[in-house]
Design an enzyme around this catalytic site. Structure first.
Site, PDB file in Angstrom:
ATOM      1  CD  GLU A  42      12.767  11.150  -0.574  1.00 49.47           C
ATOM      2  OE1 GLU A  42      13.107  10.426   0.365  1.00 49.47           O
ATOM      3  OE2 GLU A  42      12.314  12.296  -0.393  1.00 49.47           O
ATOM      4  CG  ASP A  92       5.166  10.688   0.741  1.00 49.85           C
ATOM      5  OD1 ASP A  92       5.858  11.592   0.269  1.00 49.85           O
ATOM      6  OD2 ASP A  92       5.289  10.276   1.911  1.00 49.85           O
TER       7      ASP A  92
HETATM    8  O1  FUB Z   1       6.920  10.784   3.711  1.00 48.58           O
HETATM    9  C1  FUB Z   1       8.161  10.342   4.194  1.00 48.58           C
HETATM   10  C2  FUB Z   1       9.189  10.420   3.134  1.00 48.58           C
HETATM   11  O2  FUB Z   1       9.312  11.761   2.688  1.00 48.58           O
HETATM   12  C3  FUB Z   1       8.859   9.665   1.883  1.00 48.58           C
HETATM   13  O3  FUB Z   1       9.019   8.284   1.995  1.00 48.58           O
HETATM   14  C4  FUB Z   1       9.771  10.333   0.946  1.00 48.58           C
HETATM   15  O4  FUB Z   1       9.575  10.039  -0.393  1.00 48.58           O
HETATM   16  C5  FUB Z   1       9.532  11.779   1.301  1.00 48.58           C
HETATM   17  O5  FUB Z   1       8.395  12.299   0.675  1.00 48.58           O
END
Ligand code: FUB
Length: 343
Positions: free
Chosen positions: A243, A32
């Site tokens: 997301e 991320d």
């Molecule tokens: O790293 C945990 C979660 O997985 C992140 O918040 C999302 O965007 C995905 O990458």
């Protein structure tokens, strides 16, 4: 023309494809990546620090059990990467219980701000903020999460006029669908609105107050439209927001990019205001090796770069590694789609 002999030592994906780029660091697992260039001209990556926990893999990301943040820095593209000591640990955050997921950072008037999601003791994701005089911490957290915050994946964008905005949210494990009424509903849908023919859940935006630690307004929806001007629908899983929202500005246009989650694309939409609406334009990154895809885009050393992750080092969804590769804007404002593998 003679082909180079394949190098047996060269890492390949399970299906034999060669990777476009190599992990920035190998001594810890990282994911991320939110990349920023502050005043000193170095590049800093604020990302997740993946660890190998006990939780079984599930659709809500219970296997992402991260507990702290480690910041990476580089002096020049292709140069050595420094892994800095722990910048913030979950035990130092009074309101947080677990799952320190994808963070971001901002700088204003001599202070660095680290924004991070974590689950509180009720199991609800909230977004916290911590401050430091150093870009790599240690960061001191505020005792409470940001009032009115919920869900995951904060991304803070500062516009040319100095106003800063937080984009945030994520469906499924990110709980956006459990926060539609203003209160967290622990019994709400596990995935999304479950209405594939209705507009998809939108990422949220809120302008930050001048002190950078509070919202200056109630978070509002960021509208994402298809090229015909209609909202992207919940069932349009190749294009709908899942997301990992990110904002960058190029040639006066605002570029909202995000992950489509279960279809594994990084895509983008453009608009003329940080609030949107944004019109879907296409893909930035084709699926990587790994379930999640999460990125940032930054200008550094006169070039634009995509920061992303995959699971090259571990082969496991929960143990990711960050990478970077050049990104190109075409003269018409579109972005050239990147294949994370080379032919
Ligand atoms: O790293 C945990 C979660 O997985 C992140 O918040 C999302 O965007 C995905 O990458």
């Amino acid at each position: 023309q003679q082909q180079a002999a394949p190098n047996a030592a060269e890492p390949r994906a399970p299906d034999g494809r060669r990777y476009l780029s190599q992990p920035l660091v190998t001594e810890i697992y990282t994911a991320d990546p939110s990349a920023h260039v502050w005043g000193d001209g170095k590049l800093y990556v604020y990302g997740s620090h993946d660890i190998d926990g006990d939780a079984q893999e599930d659709d809500l990301g219970g296997h992402f059990e991260m507990r702290d943040y480690r910041i990476l820095s580089m002096d020049k593209p292709g140069g050595p990467v420094t892994v800095h000591p722990v910048a913030l640990d979950v035990d130092d955050v009074p309101w947080a219980e677990k799952q320190m997921w994808a963070p971001d950072a901002a700088y204003k008037d001599g202070t660095y701000y680290l924004y991070f999601p974590a689950k509180d003791r009720q199991g609800a994701f909230r977004i916290g903020v911590a401050t430091s005089k150093s870009p790599v911490g240690p960061f001191k957290p505020n005792p409470q999460p940001i009032k009115g915050s919920f869900s995951i994946d904060p991304a803070v964008f500062t516009d040319d006029d100095g106003a800063s905005y937080m984009y945030f949210g994520g469906i499924w494990g990110g709980q956006l669908q459990r926060n539609t009424t203003g209160t967290y509903d622990a019994n709400g849908s596990k995935t999304d609105l479950e209405q594939p023919t209705q507009p998809a859940l939108a990422p949220k935006i809120a302008r930050l107050a001048p002190g950078m630690t509070e919202f200056a307004e109630t978070p509002r929806d960021v509208q994402i439209l298809d090229p015909q001007g209609k909202p992207i629908l919940g069932g349009d899983t190749d294009r709908r927001f899942f997301e990992a929202a990110w904002m960058h500005k190029y040639n006066g246009q605002y570029y909202l990019s995000y992950s489509t989650g279960d279809t594994h694309y990084l895509v983008y939409a453009t608009g003329t205001s940080p609030y949107g609406p944004f019109t879907y334009r296409g893909r930035i990154l084709e699926p990587v090796n790994g379930w999640t895809s999460h990125h940032s885009i930054a200008q550094w050393d006169g070039k634009w770069w995509l920061f992303y992750h995959d699971v090259q080092l571990s082969g496991q969804t929960r143990l990711r590694n960050v990478k970077m590769t050049p990104l190109t804007h075409n003269p018409d404002g579109t972005i050239q789609t990147i294949d994370p593998f080379v032919p």
